[in-house]
Design an enzyme around this catalytic site. Structure first.
Site, mmCIF file in Angstrom:
data_model
loop_
_atom_site.group_PDB
_atom_site.id
_atom_site.type_symbol
_atom_site.label_atom_id
_atom_site.label_comp_id
_atom_site.label_asym_id
_atom_site.label_seq_id
_atom_site.Cartn_x
_atom_site.Cartn_y
_atom_site.Cartn_z
ATOM 1 N N ARG A 183 -29.419 -29.084 -119.346
ATOM 2 C CA ARG A 183 -28.657 -28.994 -120.593
ATOM 3 C C ARG A 183 -27.188 -29.374 -120.467
ATOM 4 N NH1 ARG A 183 -31.134 -23.856 -123.822
ATOM 5 N NH2 ARG A 183 -30.625 -25.089 -125.644
ATOM 6 N N ASP A 221 -39.439 -25.721 -129.528
ATOM 7 C CA ASP A 221 -39.442 -24.255 -129.531
ATOM 8 C C ASP A 221 -40.818 -23.670 -129.853
ATOM 9 O OD1 ASP A 221 -36.816 -24.236 -128.827
ATOM 10 O OD2 ASP A 221 -36.041 -23.711 -130.804
ATOM 11 N N LYS A 248 -31.766 -17.878 -136.804
ATOM 12 C CA LYS A 248 -30.718 -17.733 -135.787
ATOM 13 C C LYS A 248 -29.987 -19.057 -135.566
ATOM 14 C CE LYS A 248 -32.080 -17.937 -131.299
ATOM 15 N NZ LYS A 248 -31.382 -18.899 -130.420
ATOM 16 N N ASN A 249 -30.754 -20.120 -135.419
ATOM 17 C CA ASN A 249 -30.133 -21.405 -135.077
ATOM 18 C C ASN A 249 -29.374 -22.039 -136.234
ATOM 19 O OD1 ASN A 249 -31.093 -21.106 -132.524
ATOM 20 N ND2 ASN A 249 -32.692 -22.680 -132.670
ATOM 21 N N ARG A 302 -33.830 -12.103 -128.122
ATOM 22 C CA ARG A 302 -32.778 -13.058 -128.499
ATOM 23 C C ARG A 302 -33.148 -13.826 -129.764
ATOM 24 N NH1 ARG A 302 -32.190 -17.153 -124.631
ATOM 25 N NH2 ARG A 302 -30.856 -17.929 -126.274
ATOM 26 N N CYS A 305 -29.884 -23.583 -117.321
ATOM 27 C CA CYS A 305 -30.664 -22.429 -117.742
ATOM 28 C C CYS A 305 -32.114 -22.711 -117.407
ATOM 29 C CB CYS A 305 -30.461 -22.118 -119.216
ATOM 30 S SG CYS A 305 -31.287 -23.263 -120.284
HETATM 31 C C1 UD1 Z 1 -31.046 -26.545 -130.111
HETATM 32 C C2 UD1 Z 1 -31.680 -25.197 -130.398
HETATM 33 C C3 UD1 Z 1 -32.855 -24.946 -129.474
HETATM 34 C C4 UD1 Z 1 -33.846 -26.105 -129.540
HETATM 35 C C5 UD1 Z 1 -33.133 -27.440 -129.328
HETATM 36 C C6 UD1 Z 1 -34.043 -28.643 -129.538
HETATM 37 C C7 UD1 Z 1 -29.789 -23.889 -131.198
HETATM 38 C C8 UD1 Z 1 -28.837 -22.777 -130.946
HETATM 39 N N1 UD1 Z 1 -30.667 -24.158 -130.219
HETATM 40 O O1 UD1 Z 1 -30.543 -26.509 -128.773
HETATM 41 O O2 UD1 Z 1 -33.501 -23.740 -129.874
HETATM 42 O O3 UD1 Z 1 -34.820 -25.948 -128.521
HETATM 43 O O4 UD1 Z 1 -32.036 -27.559 -130.265
HETATM 44 O O5 UD1 Z 1 -34.605 -28.610 -130.816
HETATM 45 O O6 UD1 Z 1 -29.805 -24.483 -132.252
HETATM 46 N N2 UD1 Z 1 -28.447 -33.114 -124.229
HETATM 47 C C9 UD1 Z 1 -27.662 -33.908 -123.406
HETATM 48 N N3 UD1 Z 1 -26.296 -33.889 -123.570
HETATM 49 C C10 UD1 Z 1 -25.685 -33.104 -124.526
HETATM 50 C C11 UD1 Z 1 -26.491 -32.319 -125.372
HETATM 51 C C12 UD1 Z 1 -27.873 -32.338 -125.193
HETATM 52 O O7 UD1 Z 1 -28.173 -34.596 -122.533
HETATM 53 O O8 UD1 Z 1 -24.447 -33.160 -124.625
HETATM 54 C C13 UD1 Z 1 -29.919 -33.113 -124.064
HETATM 55 C C14 UD1 Z 1 -30.464 -31.739 -123.651
HETATM 56 O O9 UD1 Z 1 -30.380 -31.554 -122.273
HETATM 57 C C15 UD1 Z 1 -31.892 -31.810 -124.141
HETATM 58 C C16 UD1 Z 1 -31.779 -32.668 -125.408
HETATM 59 O O10 UD1 Z 1 -30.537 -33.341 -125.312
HETATM 60 O O11 UD1 Z 1 -32.715 -32.462 -123.215
HETATM 61 C C17 UD1 Z 1 -31.836 -31.865 -126.691
HETATM 62 O O12 UD1 Z 1 -30.856 -30.868 -126.695
HETATM 63 P P1 UD1 Z 1 -30.135 -30.357 -128.031
HETATM 64 O O13 UD1 Z 1 -30.799 -30.975 -129.213
HETATM 65 O O14 UD1 Z 1 -28.678 -30.546 -127.862
HETATM 66 O O15 UD1 Z 1 -30.484 -28.814 -127.996
HETATM 67 P P2 UD1 Z 1 -29.510 -27.611 -128.303
HETATM 68 O O16 UD1 Z 1 -28.606 -27.954 -129.405
HETATM 69 O O17 UD1 Z 1 -28.931 -27.120 -127.023
#
Ligand code: UD1
Length: 421
Positions: free
Chosen positions: A121, A305, A22-23, A397, A116
């Site tokens: 996030r 995850d 999915k990701n 999901r 969420c």
């Molecule tokens: C993706 C995955 C999710 C997985 C996560 C971490 C998808 C669709 N989802 O989520 O399943 O759990 O990677 O491996 O691929 N952060 C910030 N600012 C930002 C972006 C992120 O502070 O602009 C922080 C987040 O709050 C979190 C950390 O960075 O604490 C990691 O998030 P991120 O790697 O961005 O996760 P996702 O891409 O949302």
């Protein structure tokens, strides 16, 4: 409203194929918008989040269709650059539309995703990176609007190797003018898969999977046919389930290298594992033992995850296991539910101390989010008696027909429709 009912305590046996990731599929579907012509994506899982992404692409004017695991995307009809609020609410990954729409059409408007259940996030890395590529960004009334005549390459350093930000910026940069460097980029296999897809379309991306990604902008991308990588989190969940419930299974369509640290920790806990090029066999005959320390971290560290699913296994392991969550601040929602089943867990800030108990017992529990739900399925399969899991839509999901998969491995698991009244 649907629930899952599991009669636990049966060892698992048999062989099962893992669906596409999915990701990996979500950003790849968004990236397909940047081509001219028809992209064909194979082994795309049949999941709610993928349906939402299809709906979003259609709402923008693209034509999108699915036949089995194959999705076809033809973006030439795109004439909308606004991702509707209701879509953003359904799925945070609609953020992925920002990079591609901005790169190809020079504008995009999305609503800010709310908090969420696993933490706040924020999206600051996405926005700061797009600004560095020359986008003008306005935030008002809960919306984010980005504009740029043509993006320009730049040097971007991410304060944290965010998966989503790395993907969004990589997509934005492939059609930008000049060179972009993304430093401290995420290294997840899904990043590499997106880069492979972009390169197949004619982009010039190198270094994906290492900490620094280099992108030479190109004028145009061409359509391709592409198969997404297998879902490493689904594979990990299956292996964890067989470790908790006992038995012997083979997981097919998996890349063992994507699960390095997870396999190591599973062996530490007492599983016997054999890896092949694209399959993994797992046996668990001896009692489980505690694992000294699991700390979630960006890839190749332990995946956040699989933290909840692994905790479900460790509730039954002799001794005390320590699990620390460093990626998302509120990802211990499953602890309460596991305690209802008899688990002995104490949480101190971001660390959980799990003292193994001889057995779990079935209970009524609720899936608070996707991976917490997977943890409860694992616990239910290993528990004595019947476990009923509510809020199954969270599990759906990320796992395609989870009850069928476990049924085929000999579990007693049923989906039930429950009337609201
Ligand atoms: C993706 C995955 C999710 C997985 C996560 C971490 C998808 C669709 N989802 O989520 O399943 O759990 O990677 O491996 O691929 N952060 C910030 N600012 C930002 C972006 C992120 O502070 O602009 C922080 C987040 O709050 C979190 C950390 O960075 O604490 C990691 O998030 P991120 O790697 O961005 O996760 P996702 O891409 O949302």
């Amino acid at each position: 409203v649907e629930t899952l009912a599991i009669d636990g305590g049966r060892p698992l046996s048999g062989s099962v194929r893992v669906h596409g990731a999915k990701n990996a599929a979500l950003p790849i579907m968004a990236a397909a918008l940047m081509t001219y012509g028809e992209c064909v994506l194979e082994d795309v899982p049949d999941l709610k989040d993928i349906d939402v992404m299809m709906e979003i692409l259609q709402s923008l004017g693209a034509s999108v269709s699915r036949q089995g695991g194959t999705i076809t995307i033809e973006p030439s009809g795109i004439n909308q650059y606004v991702v509707q609020d209701e879509m953003m609410r359904k799925m945070r990954s609609s953020l992925f539309l920002m990079g591609p729409l901005l790169a190809k059409h020079g504008q995009v408007r999305v609503s800010k995703p709310g908090g969420c259940t696993i933490g706040t996030r924020p999206i600051d890395f996405h926005l700061n990176g797009l600004k560095l590529l020359g986008a003008e960004i306005q935030e008002e009334n809960g919306y984010v609007e980005c504009k740029a005549a043509r993006l320009k390459g730049n040097h971007i350093y991410l304060d944290y190797p965010s998966v989503g930000a790395t993907e969004n910026l990589m997509m934005a940069a492939v059609l930008a003018e000049g060179t972009t460097v993304i430093e401290n980029a995420a290294r997840e296999p899904e990043i590499v898969d997106l880069a492979n897809f972009l390169n197949a379309m004619g982009a010039s991306v190198s270094g994906a999977g290492d900490g620094t990604i280099f992108i030479e902008g190109v004028e145009r991308l061409h359509p391709v046919q592409y198969r997404v990588i297998p879902d490493r989190i689904v594979a990990g969940t299956l292996l964890l389930a067989a470790t908790a419930a006992g038995g012997e299974i083979e997981v097919q369509n998996v890349r063992p290298i994507h699960l390095g640290v997870v396999l190591t920790k599973l062996r530490d806990a007492g599983a016997e594992i054999r890896t092949y090029l694209d399959r993994i066999q797992l046996k668990r005959r001896r009692p489980l033992v505690a694992v000294d320390r699991i700390q979630t971290a960006p890839y190749p560290g332990f995946p956040t995850d699989l933290q909840a699913p692994f905790m479900a296994v460790l509730t039954l392991a002799k001794g005390t296991s320590v699990l620390s969550e460093t990626v998302f601040e509120e990802r211990f929602k499953h602890v309460n539910e596991l305690q209802r089943m008899g688990a002995n867990i104490k949480v101190d800030l971001r660390t959980a101390f799990v003292k193994g108990v001889p057995r779990l017992t079935g209970a009524n529990v609720a899936a608070t989010d996707l991976r917490a739900g997977a943890a409860l399925v694992i616990a239910g399969l290993a528990a004595e008696g019947t476990t009923t899991i509510e809020q199954v839509h969270h599990i759906d999901r990320g796992y395609q027909q989870i009850e069928r998969v476990f049924e085929s491995l000999g579990a007693s698991i049923r989906r039930k429709s429950k009337s609201r009244f």
